[in-house]
Every structure is written in structure tokens, then in C-alpha cells.
Design an enzyme around this catalytic site. Structure first.
Site, short mmCIF file in Angstrom:
data_model
loop_
_atom_site.label_atom_id
_atom_site.label_comp_id
_atom_site.label_asym_id
_atom_site.label_seq_id
_atom_site.Cartn_x
_atom_site.Cartn_y
_atom_site.Cartn_z
N SER A 50 0.89 -1.17 0.07
CA SER A 50 0.07 0.14 0.01
C SER A 50 0.79 1.32 -0.09
O SER A 50 0.42 2.37 -0.16
CB SER A 50 -0.99 -0.01 1.33
OG SER A 50 -0.22 -0.41 2.59
N GLY A 52 5.23 2.99 -0.06
CA GLY A 52 6.81 2.87 -0.18
C GLY A 52 7.18 1.95 -1.26
O GLY A 52 6.39 1.95 -2.60
N ASP A 111 -3.73 -8.63 8.91
CA ASP A 111 -2.40 -8.68 9.23
C ASP A 111 -1.64 -9.84 8.70
O ASP A 111 -2.16 -11.03 8.60
CB ASP A 111 -2.61 -9.11 10.86
CG ASP A 111 -1.02 -9.36 11.42
OD1 ASP A 111 -0.13 -9.19 10.95
OD2 ASP A 111 -1.12 -9.86 12.62
N ALA A 112 -0.63 -9.56 7.75
CA ALA A 112 0.05 -10.57 6.99
C ALA A 112 0.83 -11.47 7.76
O ALA A 112 1.19 -12.40 7.34
CB ALA A 112 1.30 -9.75 6.08
N ALA A 140 7.08 -3.66 6.18
CA ALA A 140 7.70 -2.85 7.58
C ALA A 140 6.74 -2.47 8.55
O ALA A 140 5.94 -1.75 8.40
CB ALA A 140 8.42 -1.63 6.95
N TYR A 235 21.89 1.24 11.85
CA TYR A 235 21.06 0.42 11.02
C TYR A 235 21.95 -0.88 10.63
O TYR A 235 21.47 -1.98 11.21
CB TYR A 235 21.11 1.28 9.44
CG TYR A 235 19.86 0.64 8.87
CD1 TYR A 235 18.49 1.19 8.85
CD2 TYR A 235 20.13 -0.60 8.05
CE1 TYR A 235 17.45 0.44 8.15
CE2 TYR A 235 19.21 -1.28 7.50
CZ TYR A 235 17.89 -0.64 7.69
OH TYR A 235 16.79 -1.26 6.94
N LYS A 244 17.73 -7.93 9.18
CA LYS A 244 18.08 -8.15 7.71
C LYS A 244 18.87 -9.32 7.57
O LYS A 244 18.83 -10.06 6.53
CB LYS A 244 18.58 -6.74 7.08
CG LYS A 244 17.44 -5.52 7.34
CD LYS A 244 16.33 -5.78 6.36
CE LYS A 244 15.54 -4.70 6.47
NZ LYS A 244 14.01 -4.91 5.53
P1 NAD Z 1 6.48 1.44 4.40
O1 NAD Z 1 6.13 1.72 5.56
O2 NAD Z 1 6.30 2.36 3.15
O3 NAD Z 1 5.32 -0.03 3.73
C1 NAD Z 1 5.13 -0.83 4.64
C2 NAD Z 1 4.16 -1.93 4.11
O4 NAD Z 1 3.81 -3.01 5.04
C3 NAD Z 1 2.87 -1.23 4.09
O5 NAD Z 1 1.87 -1.55 2.67
C4 NAD Z 1 2.06 -1.44 5.28
O6 NAD Z 1 0.46 -1.37 4.99
C5 NAD Z 1 2.45 -2.98 5.18
N1 NAD Z 1 2.14 -3.70 6.69
C6 NAD Z 1 3.16 -3.25 7.63
N2 NAD Z 1 2.53 -4.08 8.87
C7 NAD Z 1 1.92 -5.25 8.08
C8 NAD Z 1 0.94 -6.04 8.63
N3 NAD Z 1 1.03 -6.53 9.81
N4 NAD Z 1 0.49 -6.87 7.67
C9 NAD Z 1 0.20 -6.70 6.40
N5 NAD Z 1 0.76 -5.50 5.96
C10 NAD Z 1 1.58 -4.52 6.84
O7 NAD Z 1 7.94 0.88 4.12
P2 NAD Z 1 9.15 0.65 3.08
O8 NAD Z 1 9.91 1.69 3.57
O9 NAD Z 1 8.50 0.57 1.73
O10 NAD Z 1 9.77 -0.50 3.61
C11 NAD Z 1 9.48 -1.71 2.72
C12 NAD Z 1 10.80 -2.76 2.95
O11 NAD Z 1 11.87 -1.81 2.08
C13 NAD Z 1 11.26 -2.95 4.38
O12 NAD Z 1 11.92 -4.26 4.16
C14 NAD Z 1 12.43 -2.07 4.61
O13 NAD Z 1 13.23 -2.43 5.28
C15 NAD Z 1 12.85 -1.94 3.16
N6 NAD Z 1 13.86 -0.64 2.65
C16 NAD Z 1 13.43 0.58 3.03
C17 NAD Z 1 14.31 1.58 2.61
C18 NAD Z 1 13.86 3.21 3.09
O14 NAD Z 1 14.71 3.77 2.95
N7 NAD Z 1 12.70 3.25 3.21
C19 NAD Z 1 15.39 1.37 1.86
C20 NAD Z 1 15.82 -0.15 1.72
C21 NAD Z 1 14.91 -0.98 1.99
#
Ligand code: NAD
Length: 394
Positions: A50, A52, A111-112, A140, A235, A244
Site C-alpha cells: 500500500s 513505499g 495482518d500479513a 515494514a 542500521y 536483515k
Molecule cells: P512502508 O512503511 O512504506 O510500507 C510498509 C508496508 O507494509 C505497507 O504497505 C503496510 O501497510 C504494510 N504492513 C505493515 N505491517 C503490516 C502487517 N502486519 N500486515 C500487512 N501489511 C503490513 O515501508 P518501506 O520503506 O517501503 O519498506 C519496505 C521494505 O523496504 C522494508 O523491508 C524496508 O526495510 C525496506 N527498505 C526500505 C528503505 C527505505 O529507505 N525506506 C531502504 C531499503 C529497504
């Protein structure tokens, strides 16, 4: 209702339905401007779809590869007089546009981590798609209720074995200060691994495989981050970094499981980006503000959609070379980790203060990106006009 941003610390408690839809449309336009992605997946499950990276992965799969998509996410729905979260509106915006383009899209808000959602998704795949050929794992989350024990594990963002002190920024007030974070306890480390490690990803793959809904040559990818040395204690070597590492260990096991029938499993190391997850990590928003300044000046800046479109088109599919690193990971953070980018970042890091924050960093760009995640600041949206807050899921 006239909807304005209300920022509280590192979250915005309001979101704009029409702005979120416009943000999704911008991402679709970007993917379409890059042309179709050949040999891409056709039936895709995105867990964490949804916001990111997950949302951008879903858009790249649908509008770049022409894929049917199932999205799983955890968002607050809108009600008659209460706003939903941005991810709720993003998903409605995506689904409307996908279906208008003749693409299948189905959504699961729940809840996934639970067995129940896994069963619901498996049944939907059986009913509608038969199998999936790509599973994107992009969760996340700050907590996880363990499906076997019912224990609620809470993740923490702390160093391991050492106290960490560094500069950080209050992005809302523009104040640079020093932050000191005490090391995590053993229990906190274990909890963070339970939430953000690889156990749930592996459970998803096992459940899909056992139910016969994973195509024999299916791919799966989960996302990670490494970043520069200045953030390593909080981190890469901190609680989230250990989680990770656990994700990488799960990747190796999944790879072993899928490879005999031609399937593949990857960790993609992505760039640091403003997201709801990253804004909560101390120090990281200051690093991102500096990084954006440098990469924008060099013309190499990317957001979530540029990263995910490139992952699909220039690594995973399109006959592209995976360009794996020595640990077998995809590195789509390659432009961030360029030595000249990092050297300039280190130089700015040592000089930045509250007084020169606007000049030395792209804090303005950070704030604009942050608000955009909640649907604010999009061109073509009249933010003074009434907007209907209640948008039922479609
Ligand atoms: P985000 O917060 O934008 O997205 C998280 C998603 O997870 C959302 O769709 C949310 O609804 C869903 N979610 C959370 N808890 C949930 C649950 N219990 N059940 C179902 N859905 C659930 O996060 P993001 O920054 O896009 O991160 C996504 C991945 O990318 C993570 O593993 C993060 O570590 C990794 N990442 C992030 C970055 C960064 O800088 N943002 C960089 C590299 C990697």
C-alpha cells in the site's frame, strides 16, 4: 471535508484521498513512460503493497509487465467522518486505475503475519489466478503477533553492544541535534528479528508452495538496506541490521527450495528513501536530506518508483543482468553507494548544523516528499476544496 496536513513528529495524521490517487497516477505515468518490461511476471502477490517500495513494486508489475496483482497491507479504512490512512487511499487509487486498464487487482487489508490472511490470499489465488509467479515481500512493521504463540513482538531501532551517538534532525522543526541511543537488550534484539527478520517471508513461501499456488518457476524478492558507515551502528550493525541478516538467511533457504523447479529468491538492497518506515529511524532522515541534495545535483536521484521500475526492468526481467554482489544480493542502491556521492555526503555530515541545514541539505525536498506520501503537494489538486473522506475499498 477540507483536508490539511497535520504532522506529529515523524507521522502525518491526515492524508488526502485525491492527492494519494494523484501520487499513484504519477507513478503509473512514470512506469508507462519507460515502456513495457519484457518477460516480466504476469501474476504477482505483493505483501506490504500500500505504500513505499511495495506500492511501487505493484505499480511496476501491473503497468510495466501487465501483471494481475494481489495486494496485502494493514491500513486504517476511512469512515463517514474519519480519514483512512494514505495506504488505504493509495490502494483504491491503484485498483481503480488497474481495473480501468483491464488489469486484475484484488486487495486484502489485514495482518500479513497471521495464518488467517495467508489462507484468505491462498484461496483468492486458487479462485482467480491458479498460481502466482512473483511474490514481493515488502513489509515494514513495528510489531508482529506471532501466529503460533500469540506473543506480540515489538521491533526497536537501537545499536547492538555499543552506545551510539550522532547527529539527527527533527525534520518538522529543522533542528539538528545530537542523539544518544543505548544498546538494545538481548530480548529487544530477538523481538526485532521476530518482526523484521525472515521467518514470516519463509512462512508465506512455504504456505503458498504447500497449497500448490506458487508457479514452479516463481520468483520472490524481499528488500533490505545497507547504507553508509555513518549509519551502520544504528542500521547495518544495529537491531534492524541483524533482522536483515536473518532475512538473508531465509532467502538462502527459500532459494534452495525454489531453485530445483526453476524458481529464484532474492534480496534487493534498495536506496535510502523517505518512507513511513524510514522517517522513524533516528539519524537516517538527516542522511537522506544530505543524500537527496547530492544526488539531485548529479542528476542521479531516484524515488521509490524509479528504483522499483529499474529493479524490474534492469535487474529481474527484460533479459537484464542481475549484477549480484559478492553476497548474491541485487544492488539497486548502486547510485547511492558511488564513492563520489558518499565522499560528498561525509563532508556535509561533518559541517551540518541547524543554521546551515537548508543550505547544505535538501531538507525542503525531504519535507515535500514526506508530505507527498500522505497525498499533499500534488499538482492539480485543489487543497482548499472539499474532499470526500470516505472511500470504500473496491
Ligand atoms: P512502508 O512503511 O512504506 O510500507 C510498509 C508496508 O507494509 C505497507 O504497505 C503496510 O501497510 C504494510 N504492513 C505493515 N505491517 C503490516 C502487517 N502486519 N500486515 C500487512 N501489511 C503490513 O515501508 P518501506 O520503506 O517501503 O519498506 C519496505 C521494505 O523496504 C522494508 O523491508 C524496508 O526495510 C525496506 N527498505 C526500505 C528503505 C527505505 O529507505 N525506506 C531502504 C531499503 C529497504
Amino acid at each position: 471535508m477540507v483536508i490539511k496536513p497535520r504532522v506529529r513528529g515523524f507521522v502525518c495524521v491526515t492524508s488526502h484521498p485525491d492527492g494519494c490517487a494523484a501520487h499513484v497516477q504519477q507513478q503509473i505515468d512514470y512506469v508507462q513512460s519507460k515502456g513495457p518490461i519484457n518477460d516480466g511476471p504476469k501474476k504477482v502477490l505483493v505483501i506490504g503493497s500500500s505504500t513505499g517500495f511495495g506500492l511501487s513494486s505493484r505499480i511496476s508489475a501491473a503497468f510495466g509487465c501487465g501483471a494481475s496483482t494481489i495486494g496485502v497491507f494493514f491500513e486504517r479504512p476511512s469512515e463517514a467522518d474519519r480519514l483512512g490512512t494514505a495506504g488505504w487511499y493509495n490502494t483504491i487509487g491503484f485498483t481503480e486505475k488497474a481495473r480501468a486498464a483491464g488489469l486484475y487487482a484484488r486487495n486484502f487489508n489485514g495482518d500479513a503475519f497471521s495464518d488467517e490472511i495467508k489462507t484468505q490470499v491462498i484461496n483468492a489465488i486458487k479462485e482467480d489466478l491458479g498460481t502466482v509467479d512473483l511474490v514481493v515481500y515488502s513489509l515494514a512493521s513495528p510489531r508482529r503477533t506471532h501466529p503460533d504463540t500469540g506473543t506480540v513482538h515489538k521491533s526497536v531501532l537501537k545499536p547492538v553492544g555499543t552506545t551510539y551517538s550522532n547527529r539527527t534532525v527533527d525534520t518538522d522543526r529543522g533542528v539538528v541535534s545530537d542523539v544518544t541511543i543505548e544498546p538494545a537488550s538481548e530480548a529487544e534484539i530477538a523481538d526485532t528479528i521476530a518482526v523484521m527478520g525472515g521467518d514470516d517471508w519463509e512462512r508465506w513461501i512455504n504456505a503458498l508452495s504447500e497449497a500448490g499456488v506458487l508457479a514452479p518457476d516463481a520468483d520472490t524478492v524481499a528488500y533490505s538496506y545497507i547504507g553508509p558507515e555513518v549509519t551502520w551502528d544504528i542500521y547495518k550493525n544495529g537491531t534492524i541490521g541483524l533482522a536483515k541478516n536473518d532475512l538473508e538467511a531465509a532467502c538462502a533457504r527459500i532459494k534452495e527450495k525454489l531453485s530445483p523447479t526453476g524458481g529464484r529468491a532474492f534480496i534487493s538492497v534498495n536506496k535510502a528513501l523517505v518512507s513511513q518506515a524510514s522517517s522513524a529511524i533516528p539519524v537516517v532522515p538527516l542522511y537522506i536530506s544530505i543524500l537527496y541534495k547530492i544526488m539531485k545535483a548529479k542528476g542521479t536521484h531516484e524515488g521509490c518508483i524509479e528504483q522499483m521500475q529499474r529493479l524490474f526492468a534492469e535487474r529481474l526481467y527484460n533479459g537484464a543482468d542481475l549484477q549480484l554482489d559478492e553476497a548474491g544480493r541485487i544492488r539497486i542502491d548502486d547510485l547511492e553507494t558511488q564513492p563520489d556521492v558518499q565522499a560528498e555526503g561525509t563532508a556535509i555530515w561533518s559541517q551540518v548544523t541547524t543554521e546551515n541545514l537548508e543550505e547544505l541539505t535538501d531538507i525542503a525536498g525531504y519535507r515535500a516528499e514526506f508530505l507527498k506520501m500522505f497525498g499533499f503537494g500534488l499538482p492539480g489538486i485543489d487543497y482548499e476544496a472539499d474532499s470526500e473522506p470516505h472511500r470504500p475499498m473496491i
